[in-house]
Design an enzyme around this catalytic site. Structure first.
Site, short mmCIF file in Angstrom:
data_model
loop_
_atom_site.label_atom_id
_atom_site.label_comp_id
_atom_site.label_asym_id
_atom_site.label_seq_id
_atom_site.Cartn_x
_atom_site.Cartn_y
_atom_site.Cartn_z
N GLU A 322 0.79 -1.23 0.00
CA GLU A 322 0.00 0.00 0.00
C GLU A 322 0.83 1.28 0.00
O GLU A 322 0.34 2.35 -0.32
CB GLU A 322 -0.97 0.02 1.20
CG GLU A 322 -0.32 -0.08 2.55
CD GLU A 322 -0.17 -1.53 2.98
OE1 GLU A 322 0.50 -1.78 3.98
OE2 GLU A 322 -0.69 -2.41 2.30
N ASP A 364 18.25 13.50 -32.77
CA ASP A 364 18.52 14.24 -33.99
C ASP A 364 20.02 14.49 -34.08
O ASP A 364 20.78 14.12 -33.17
CB ASP A 364 17.73 15.56 -34.02
CG ASP A 364 18.17 16.55 -32.94
OD1 ASP A 364 18.93 16.14 -32.04
OD2 ASP A 364 17.76 17.71 -33.00
N ASP A 632 14.71 18.87 -30.70
CA ASP A 632 14.34 20.23 -30.33
C ASP A 632 13.62 20.97 -31.44
O ASP A 632 13.33 22.15 -31.32
CB ASP A 632 15.57 21.03 -29.92
CG ASP A 632 16.59 21.18 -31.06
OD1 ASP A 632 16.38 20.54 -32.12
OD2 ASP A 632 17.57 21.92 -30.90
N ASP A 636 10.33 17.23 -34.66
CA ASP A 636 10.55 16.19 -33.65
C ASP A 636 9.34 15.97 -32.75
O ASP A 636 9.32 15.03 -31.97
CB ASP A 636 11.76 16.57 -32.76
CG ASP A 636 13.05 16.62 -33.55
OD1 ASP A 636 13.22 15.77 -34.43
OD2 ASP A 636 13.88 17.51 -33.28
N ASN A 700 3.49 -14.27 4.12
CA ASN A 700 2.60 -14.09 5.26
C ASN A 700 1.20 -14.65 4.98
O ASN A 700 0.54 -15.21 5.86
CB ASN A 700 2.49 -12.60 5.61
CG ASN A 700 3.75 -12.07 6.27
OD1 ASN A 700 4.56 -12.86 6.79
ND2 ASN A 700 3.93 -10.77 6.25
N ASN A 725 1.82 -3.84 8.71
CA ASN A 725 2.13 -3.35 7.37
C ASN A 725 2.50 -1.88 7.37
O ASN A 725 3.42 -1.46 6.65
CB ASN A 725 0.94 -3.59 6.44
CG ASN A 725 0.94 -4.98 5.84
OD1 ASN A 725 1.58 -5.22 4.82
ND2 ASN A 725 0.25 -5.90 6.48
N ASP A 729 6.07 -0.52 6.17
CA ASP A 729 6.15 0.43 5.06
C ASP A 729 6.88 1.71 5.47
O ASP A 729 7.64 2.28 4.69
CB ASP A 729 4.75 0.77 4.56
CG ASP A 729 4.15 -0.38 3.75
OD1 ASP A 729 4.93 -1.15 3.17
OD2 ASP A 729 2.91 -0.51 3.72
#
Length: 887
Positions: A322, A364, A632, A636, A700, A725, A729
């Site tokens: 999560e 290019d 550029d 392109d 788990n 958890n 985390d």
């Protein structure tokens, strides 16, 4: 003679809505005389009346190209929120809330909000930086606007024909008469009516490194629009000379505008997007199997179906990493900050990971591999031998000519050592000059050296200078130019042309001492001295940058609109293979599958249109490559949008900057190479979290499933699973600071779902095995069969400590702590969370979490369990690397 007033005859040519319509109109006007062009456009050299201009502005709209509309804050927040992982987590939080686990629902929602907020702030700051760059430039055009209502008389002076004024580009309309000079940007697609030494840089459209000369004369043969000599296009710029031109089409109907329109809309899914989607799909498949099993086993064995549902939902949350949105965002934001210190603006965060995954870079040529300016590279005699004498003749010619000095003259005069050697202001005096014109395509100056002869020095187009020569310098002597020698000296020029040089011939002759004036007739019986050859040379850093990129597993392909000879020469100098060159005409003849097969063998693609560049990028995608594009120019834009990661520079045209994901403040492949390494570090740290969390949580789930089958109580309370958890985390929030092994960043890194699956399938059971060892210790040694709180607390602590510390094994392919050390922040957070987990059972929070104090003997057992788990995981990891090549 062209009329100087508007002629109402056929009406203004209607602006086409497609590139083809605009191209046909330009081609038709190119074949007309200036007088007929004015009649066709319903205008005159005096310009439009203000009322006429206003009416046409209302009819055709502002002279603006299509641009992405700024997205509102609310829309961008919704886009960030409606992602697969965020939606999965929100769904789980709703289930938690509906089943009474309000605390768990709040925790998950807070995580999602933090991740979305971080992403939004970073992207908003980057977009604002790009907008500030764009706002620095405000462009106008010089146009003639007639003030009187009656047409001026034929003999009216030029000053009475129309007032010149600076008009914002957005207000330029079809039929306007524009005046161009060096440095001007073309405000629209125009037909040249009069020109003097006009050279236009079309590199942003065609990729050509050298300026193109433009004329006013009608075209005598049909050509593609971009190759017309009397038409200039919006977005290109004047290098030298002056011109008067009539505006044909404006805004979205121009060539530039059509390219801009083609890149609007939702960007294509990138490697990062596809990887996240596949990972979520993997998690959902495992959840679809494991969560119903957990629900059924607990419901059947314990008879409390509501309790079983709450527990199954908690397991579902446990299976989901999560904190992934936050971990991803923090890693990407850290990468963006690191790149910002190197003057790189990251517009879209996920572009950093795509940069690390990139295995093909399309770039290019002009300004990226080359210096983006014309230099005098060679000065040779007629037989190709280096000659300082030829350079001196060319220097005197450029020094004394009074006409507008073009880029080639500037390149000659940059040789200051010749100036110091000749001292023209002391040794020579100018006698006369024969100016350049487009019929002769050469120009001459006559100089007299003090107490020396008068010399006419001529330089110009090779064929035109040849025609004026009947002698040649050969080994210090002047000899007649025989047919055999003529063929040899012409072959020297052809070889330069084949190598991509622009060649100018230099010739001279002595004049009688008393002659003070000269004419074109004096450009005869010249002595061919030799040639000067110009090129846009490679950057000094280009070859090294390409070598480094290739060493890091990134193949470099050059996609240019320039011609094959120039492109081949540049590529050969920087180490890009030129044995197989593809042209735009080749690409049009192939199917998509044939193109993909040919691209595997070619590194240089020349004479490409914008659509062909985009097609090349898409074909590389179909072959499984992660493609980056550096460009550029106007041409392109489509390729930048089609690429996984589009890279542009701050000096690029607006459409290129808007299409790009990353903007470089320095146009250098070396800067890009540093970004590639940073991207791989970011991706490495993200996948550490995913592999570690997925394998531990999967293990788990197996442990929960087995324990639920034989225990008379829940193996862990739902709130304990959620807190476990959350703490785990939180311990990984510092993973963005972690060190990444050198061998990991040595090659491109892409999302590999099979790799993640193997970590789950092989390391998950290892985690589960030591969970069962923990169960045995708790049940056998500490009698937890009848003490639910003791069992749940013991497993809570072991699960938290083991999966928190296992990051140090999974984070590297080496031996942890010995051959690869974690960053200090990661070490501090993991140890800190472990200590917090050991403290919780004896803290004031224990009753709320359903925890109880553990016997001291369990702490001893815990050391051996966690130590054994880490050693066993290291052994399995080494086997996996040898067996599957994982890292």
């Amino acid at each position: 003679m062209a009329r100087w007033w508007p002629v109402r005859a056929r009406g203004v040519a209607r602006q086409g809505g497609t590139p083809g319509a605009a191209g046909h109109e330009l081609a038709a006007l190119a074949r007309l005389t200036p007088d007929d062009v004015l009649r066709r456009l319903d205008t005159g050299l005096a310009g439009l009346l203000p009322a006429e201009a206003a009416a046409r502005l209302a009819q055709y709209g502002p002279n603006e190209v299509a641009r992405e509309k700024p997205r509102s804050v609310l829309r961008r927040l919704v886009e960030l929120l409606v992602t697969p992982l965020s939606m999965l987590l929100i769904a789980l939080s709703i289930i938690n809330y509906e089943t009474g686990e309000v605390r768990g629902a709040i925790v998950i929602v807070v995580m999602v909000i933090l991740a979305v907020a971080l992403s939004f702030v970073q992207e908003y700051r980057s977009s604002q930086a790009a907008e500030r760059l764009r706002a620095m430039v405000r462009t106008t055009a010089t146009v003639s606007r007639r003030t009187g209502t009656d047409p001026p008389p034929l003999d009216a002076p030029l000053s009475a024909l129309g007032d010149r004024s600076e008009v914002p580009l957005a207000e330029v309309v079809p039929g306007d008469i524009v005046h161009l000079s060096a440095g001007d940007i073309l405000p629209a697609d125009v037909r040249i009516l009069a020109a003097k030494d006009l050279f236009v840089n079309q590199a942003s459209l065609t990729g050509e490194s050298l300026p193109v000369e433009k004329f006013a004369a009608p075209a005598v043969a049909e050509k593609p629009a971009l190759e017309l000599d009397n038409v200039a296009f919006m977005g290109t710029n004047v290098i030298s000379g002056t011109a008067t031109a009539a505006v044909v089409v404006t805004g979205t109907h121009t060539y530039f505008g059509n390219v801009a329109s083609s890149v609007l809309g939702a960007p294509a899914a990138t490697s990062f997007d596809r990887g996240i989607t596949r990972f979520i799909g993997l998690i959902l498949r495992y959840m679809a199997v494991m969560v119903p099993l957990v629900f059924l086993v607990n419901g059947l064995t314990k008879g409390n179906w509501l309790e079983a549902l709450l527990f199954a939902v908690a397991v579902a949350v446990g299976l989901t990493p999560e904190m992934l949105p936050m971990v991803v965002t923090v890693n990407l934001a850290k990468g963006a900050l690191a790149m910002a210190r190197k003057k790189v603006i990251v517009k879209r965060l996920n572009a950093i990971q795509n940069l690390g995954a990139m295995d093909v870079l399309c770039t290019d040529k002009t300004g990226t591999l080359t210096q983006g300016k014309v230099l005098l590279e060679r000065h040779v005699d007629a037989f190709g031998v280096e000659s300082e004498r030829v350079l001196e003749y060319a220097y005197l010619n450029s020094y004394y000519q009074t006409g507008l000095k073009n880029l080639l003259d500037v390149a000659v005069l940059d040789h200051l050592e010749v100036h110091a050697r000749l001292r023209p202001y002391v040794r020579f005096a100018k006698v006369d000059e024969i100016p350049f014109d487009f019929q002769r395509r050469r120009m001459s100056v006559v100089v007299a050296e003090r107490d020396g002869p008068r010399i006419l020095i001529c330089k110009g187009a090779v064929e035109e200078v040849y025609h004026a020569c009947d002698r040649i310098e050969f080994r210090g002597e002047v000899v007649p130019l025989e047919e055999e020698q003529r063929e040899r000296v012409q072959e020297v020029a052809r070889q330069f042309n084949d190598d991509g040089f622009r060649v100018i011939a230099v010739a001279y002759r002595e004049l009688p001492t008393g002659q003070t004036t000269c004419s074109v007739a004096d450009e005869a019986h010249l002595v061919l001295a030799g040639y000067i050859a110009f090129l846009d040379p490679p950057k000094e850093s280009a070859a090294e940058a390409i070598r480094v990129l290739q060493a890091h597993g990134v193949a470099v392909k050059v996609l240019t609109g320039d011609n094959e000879a120039v492109s081949r020469n540049v590529c050969a100098q920087v180490g890009i293979a030129t044995d197989r060159v593809m042209l735009g005409s080749d690409i049009d003849a192939w199917s998509d599958s044939e193109l993909a097969a040919e691209l595997a063998r070619a590194s240089l693609l020349a004479k490409l249109s914008p659509a062909q560049k985009a097609r090349v990028v898409k074909a590389l995608h179909q072959s499984g490559h992660v493609v980056g594009f550096l460009g550029d120019g106007i041409n392109d834009g489509p390729a930048l949008k089609a690429a996984d990661v589009g890279v542009s520079v701050d000096t690029a045209v607006d459409i290129a900057k808007e299409s790009a994901d990353i903007i470089l403040l320095e146009k250098s492949l070396l800067v890009l190479e540093a970004g590639v390494i940073e991207g791989r570090k970011v991706f490495g740290n993200i996948t550490k979290y995913i592999k570690m969390g997925a394998s531990s949580n999967f293990g788990n789930a197996f442990s929960v499933l087995g324990a639920s089958a034989f225990l008379p109580f829940l193996p862990m309370l739902p709130v304990q699973i959620l807190v476990n958890n959350l703490l785990y985390d939180l311990s990984q929030t510092a993973i963005a600071t972690d060190n990444v092994d050198d061998e990991y960043v040595a090659a491109p890194r892409q999302w590999d779902i099979d790799n993640i699956s193997r970590y789950m399938l092989f390391l998950g059971p290892v985690s589960s095995l030591f969970d069962y060892v923990t169960f045995a210790v708790l049940l056998g040694l500490f009698g937890a069969w009848t003490q639910a709180e003791l069992f749940q607390t013991g497993w809570f602590v072991e699960s938290l400590v083991s999966q928190t510390l296992i990051v140090h094994v999974i984070r590297t392919g080496r031996i942890p702590f010995v051959e690869s050390r974690p960053s200090l922040p990661l070490l501090v957070t993991t140890v800190g969370i472990c200590l917090l987990g050991l403290w919780l059972p004896t803290s004031f929070l224990a009753p709320a979490l359903g925890l109880t104090a553990l016997p001291w003997g369990y702490s001893v057992a815990l050391v051996f369990i966690v130590g054994g788990y880490m050693v066993c995981t290291q052994l399995v990891k080494v086997w996996m690397i040898r067996r599957f090549g994982l890292s």
